[in-house]
Design a protein around this motif. Structure first.
Motif, short mmCIF file in Angstrom:
data_model
loop_
_atom_site.label_atom_id
_atom_site.label_comp_id
_atom_site.label_asym_id
_atom_site.label_seq_id
_atom_site.Cartn_x
_atom_site.Cartn_y
_atom_site.Cartn_z
N HIS A 99 0.80 -1.19 -0.20
CA HIS A 99 -0.03 -0.03 0.09
C HIS A 99 0.78 1.42 0.00
O HIS A 99 0.23 2.30 0.15
N GLY A 100 2.22 1.12 -0.12
CA GLY A 100 2.76 2.36 -0.22
C GLY A 100 3.64 2.56 1.01
O GLY A 100 3.03 2.84 2.00
N LYS A 101 4.92 3.12 0.74
CA LYS A 101 5.81 3.58 1.75
C LYS A 101 5.72 5.03 1.56
O LYS A 101 6.27 5.46 0.48
N VAL A 102 5.04 5.83 2.13
CA VAL A 102 5.10 7.31 1.93
C VAL A 102 5.96 8.00 2.90
O VAL A 102 6.14 7.66 4.26
N GLY A 103 6.44 9.11 2.64
CA GLY A 103 7.28 9.92 3.27
C GLY A 103 6.67 11.37 3.25
O GLY A 103 6.24 11.92 2.22
N ILE A 104 6.71 12.05 4.48
CA ILE A 104 6.13 13.30 4.62
C ILE A 104 7.25 14.14 5.23
O ILE A 104 7.67 14.07 6.60
N ILE A 105 7.65 15.17 4.46
CA ILE A 105 8.49 16.18 5.20
C ILE A 105 7.70 17.65 5.73
O ILE A 105 7.39 18.16 4.57
N ALA A 106 7.17 17.70 6.79
CA ALA A 106 6.65 18.57 7.31
C ALA A 106 6.85 18.85 8.81
O ALA A 106 7.84 18.16 9.61
N GLY A 107 6.28 20.11 9.26
CA GLY A 107 6.53 20.45 10.67
C GLY A 107 7.72 21.26 10.96
O GLY A 107 8.82 21.06 10.06
N SER A 108 7.68 22.09 11.88
CA SER A 108 8.63 22.65 12.40
C SER A 108 8.50 23.12 13.79
O SER A 108 7.44 23.00 14.38
N GLU A 109 9.71 23.93 14.58
CA GLU A 109 9.07 24.05 15.76
C GLU A 109 7.93 25.05 16.06
O GLU A 109 7.33 24.89 17.10
N THR A 110 7.83 25.77 14.97
CA THR A 110 6.59 26.93 15.17
C THR A 110 5.25 25.95 14.65
O THR A 110 4.19 26.49 14.93
N MET A 111 5.36 24.92 13.70
CA MET A 111 4.22 24.47 13.40
C MET A 111 4.37 23.11 13.29
O MET A 111 4.23 22.22 12.28
N PRO A 112 4.39 22.40 14.46
CA PRO A 112 4.44 20.85 14.49
C PRO A 112 3.26 20.17 14.13
O PRO A 112 3.19 19.22 13.55
N GLY A 113 1.97 20.91 14.43
CA GLY A 113 0.76 20.23 14.16
C GLY A 113 0.40 20.10 12.69
O GLY A 113 -0.06 18.86 12.12
N ALA A 114 1.11 20.66 11.76
CA ALA A 114 0.98 20.31 10.24
C ALA A 114 1.57 18.89 9.81
O ALA A 114 0.90 18.29 8.99
N ALA A 115 2.60 18.59 10.60
CA ALA A 115 3.07 17.21 10.40
C ALA A 115 2.23 16.27 11.01
O ALA A 115 1.79 15.27 10.10
N ALA A 116 1.86 16.63 12.16
CA ALA A 116 0.63 15.51 12.76
C ALA A 116 -0.64 15.27 11.81
O ALA A 116 -1.06 14.20 11.59
N ILE A 117 -0.97 16.40 11.19
CA ILE A 117 -2.36 16.20 10.43
C ILE A 117 -2.05 15.79 9.16
O ILE A 117 -2.80 14.93 8.73
N ALA A 118 -1.11 16.22 8.50
CA ALA A 118 -0.90 15.52 7.07
C ALA A 118 -0.67 14.10 7.38
O ALA A 118 -1.30 13.30 6.42
N ALA A 119 0.26 13.75 8.20
CA ALA A 119 0.64 12.03 8.37
C ALA A 119 -0.45 11.50 9.06
O ALA A 119 -1.07 10.31 8.31
N GLY A 120 -1.54 11.79 10.00
CA GLY A 120 -2.53 11.57 10.43
C GLY A 120 -3.57 11.20 9.12
O GLY A 120 -4.15 10.11 9.11
N ALA A 121 -3.66 12.17 8.29
CA ALA A 121 -4.70 11.81 7.06
C ALA A 121 -3.83 10.68 6.12
O ALA A 121 -4.83 10.05 5.63
N ALA A 122 -2.83 10.64 6.03
CA ALA A 122 -2.03 9.76 5.13
C ALA A 122 -2.38 8.41 5.69
O ALA A 122 -2.70 7.46 4.84
N VAL A 123 -2.14 8.31 6.95
CA VAL A 123 -2.34 7.09 7.60
C VAL A 123 -3.87 6.50 7.36
O VAL A 123 -4.01 5.30 7.17
N LYS A 124 -4.85 7.41 7.66
CA LYS A 124 -5.96 6.91 7.57
C LYS A 124 -6.51 6.81 6.15
O LYS A 124 -7.98 6.44 6.01
N SER A 125 -5.85 7.08 5.35
CA SER A 125 -6.46 7.08 4.01
C SER A 125 -5.64 5.96 2.95
O SER A 125 -5.75 6.03 1.86
N GLY A 126 -4.86 5.01 3.65
CA GLY A 126 -4.41 3.89 2.99
C GLY A 126 -3.03 3.92 2.84
O GLY A 126 -2.64 2.89 2.25
#
Ligand SMILES: NC(=O)C1=CN([C@@H]2O[C@H](COP(=O)(O)OP(=O)(O)OC[C@H]3O[C@@H](n4cnc5c(N)ncnc54)[C@H](O)[C@@H]3O)[C@@H](O)[C@H]2O)[C@@H](O)CC1
Ligand SMILES: [K+]
Length: 495
Positions: free
Chosen positions: A242-269
């Protein structure tokens, strides 16, 4: 369903009439009858109609509607806006048929609003050009002041078929009965607001006429297309399938963006999701997405992307010092689908020659502001020509452009456009773009059919917001984490 400009619709009409030999008056008869059929469906309790007729073919449709409503014994008053000698061609022919049937009309007088419940707008159709001139601007103002239910034929008078700014004084319809194909303006704001409730009725033009005349393909992507392209999981599959995906996201001031993008990828297959983010941010993100594995972004990036099937880059990265190098390396060397969003897009403008040279799929997901920055223009300019901007940028650079906004457009390297018809204003807030990036990444990984995968992801993103709205979540409170939690439910309904 294919969306067309006013000019394209005119070319289709000419082809049908001149090459296929259909009489123009027959198409007008079909158009008027189709509208009357809908009017009788909606208004069957003795409502009185006032039909306002302009001098072009939109007015010609008005005569057919008037005749067929009168044939059905409905109370109808017909007002001609221009003097009668202005009518030509098919409109004149149908004026004659109306008169020959023993029916009468008068010149326009606002007094007739008083005896009407429903005003039928057969003033101006796709033939409009430029600002609305007299006498139509006056009549439209009077319709507005009369405060009656307004039903427009084909499009609300004043609104052009193509995407452009809305002429001042255009008519606000309660309902629009569009002929044969939706027009581009229906999918652009603020024009969409003028249409009211809208439906498309066939008038007997065969598909071959569109195939022969309309060069640019612009089709609507909705639930049925998404369901038809759904990739079922095989019973024998394992996480690598089902694919090994990599997400380059988030930083000290915007950690949530990484959690959201990755959370959506995990739940989308996505089978295996790895997040590259600064070392200091990993513990916070990991607390929200325990299914993912982690990679400190300070490390050599090639060891991150080499074994991945799909990569997304940009949500909340802030990308200060190392951003451009990472993006350049991915564009040049990463061989799977690459999704560039948010902060990644800010750097892309400097790398367009590399983008054009890339052999593997590149997908960008700009909102109008990011799109404007990429083409050196303003969000206002982008919004006044979304179709044109998305298609030409995609074609010029050989990439997929997901131009976000109401009716998100997916443009392909071939210049085709797919119009998404799900979603609501609850999506217009921070975090929602990160959810989309995660779903797009999961869907485009492990497929060679990139456009259906992107369009399905965009559809599911919008549909999940619609699903929440329908179940009582107000647009104001809708948020990214709720969207991710609702994905299993919205997936179950559509697939
Ligand atoms: N064979 C065809 O072409 C068919 C056309 N149909 C109808 O025909 C419509 C298009 O007809 P036309 O191309 O004749 O054009 P319209 O009927 O839309 O309008 C043309 C008229 O509007 C006037 N006009 C243009 N711009 C104006 C402005 N800015 N201010 C004031 N007046 C303006 C023109 O002088 C002309 O009299 C469609 O929207 C549809 O309703 C249908 O009858 C189906 C068949
Ligand atoms: K109209």
């Amino acid at each position: 369903m294919q969306a067309v400009t006013g000019e394209e619709m005119g070319a289709v009409d000419r082809y049908v009439i001149e090459t296929l030999g259909y009489p123009g008056a027959m198409l007008m008869e079909n158009a008027g009858r189709a509208v009357t059929e809908r009017l009788l469906h909606y208004y069957h309790t003795g409502e009185r109609f006032l039909i306002l007729i302009g001098s072009g073919n939109n007015g010609g449709d008005g005569f057919v509607i008037a005749r067929t409503l009168k044939d059905a014994k409905r109370e109808v008053h017909v007002c001609l806006i221009p003097p009668e000698e202005k009518f030509k061609g098919d409109a004149k022919l149908h004026k004659n048929l109306y008169e020959n049937a023993g029916y009468t009309w008068t010149s326009y007088d606002p007094i007739y609003f008083q005896k009407a419940d429903i005003v039928i707008d057969a003033l101006l159709g796709t033939g409009i050009s430029g600002d609305i001139r007299e006498p139509y601007s006056n009549v439209i103002e009077a319709i507005t002041n009369a405060e009656k239910t307004v039903v427009s034929v084909d499009l609300p008078s004043g609104i052009p078929g193509d995407e452009t700014t809305v002429p001042e004084g255009s008519l606000q319809a309660d309902r629009t009965i569009t002929l044969q194909q939706p027009k581009l303006s229906y999918y652009t704001y603020p024009a969409r607001d003028y249409y009211g409730e809208t439906e498309v009725v066939p008038i007997g033009i065969p598909p071959t006429a569109f195939e022969h005349t309309v060069k640019t393909k612009r089709n609507v992507w909705s639930a049925s297309e998404t369901a038809n392209h759904w990739q079922p999981w095989a019973a024998s599959s394992h996480k690598g399938n089902h694919g090994k995906v990599g997400i380059i996201a988030g930083s000290e001031t915007m950690p949530g963006a990484a959690a959201i993008a990755a959370g959506a990828a995990v739940k989308s297959g996505a089978g295996l999701t790895t997040i590259a983010t600064p070392q200091s941010v990993i513990p916070m993100v990991a607390a929200h997405v325990p299914e993912a594995t982690y990679f400190p972004r300070e490390n050599e990036i090639s060891s991150f992307y080499e074994n991945k099937d799909g990569i997304a880059v940009g949500p909340g990265t802030g990308f200060d010092t190392d951003g451009p190098e990472i993006l350049t390396e991915l564009i040049e060397n990463f061989e799977g689908p690459l999704v560039v969003d948010a902060d990644g897009l800010h750097q892309l403008a400097e790398m367009l020659d590399r983008v054009r040279a890339r052999k593997h799929p590149l997908i960008i997901t700009p909102h109008p502001g990011e799109m404007a920055a990429l083409i050196g223009s303003s969000p206002r300019d982008v919004n006044s020509r979304r179709f044109e901007v998305a298609a030409s940028f995609a074609q010029e650079h050989g990439i997929y452009v997901v131009l976000k906004g109401p009716y998100t457009l997916v443009a392909t390297p071939e210049g085709e456009i797919w119009i998404n018809d799900s979603g609501n204003a609850g999506l217009a807030k921070g975090g929602s773009g990160d959810v989309l990036t995660g779903i797009v990444l999961a869907f485009v990984t492990k497929t060679n059919n990139i456009q259906p995968a992107i369009s399905s992801a965009v559809y599911m993103h919008g549909y999940t917001a619609d699903y929440l709205l329908e179940r009582g979540v107000p647009m104001e409170t809708m948020n990214a984490m709720e969207m991710i939690q609702a994905l299993p439910n919205s997936f179950r309904e559509i697939r």
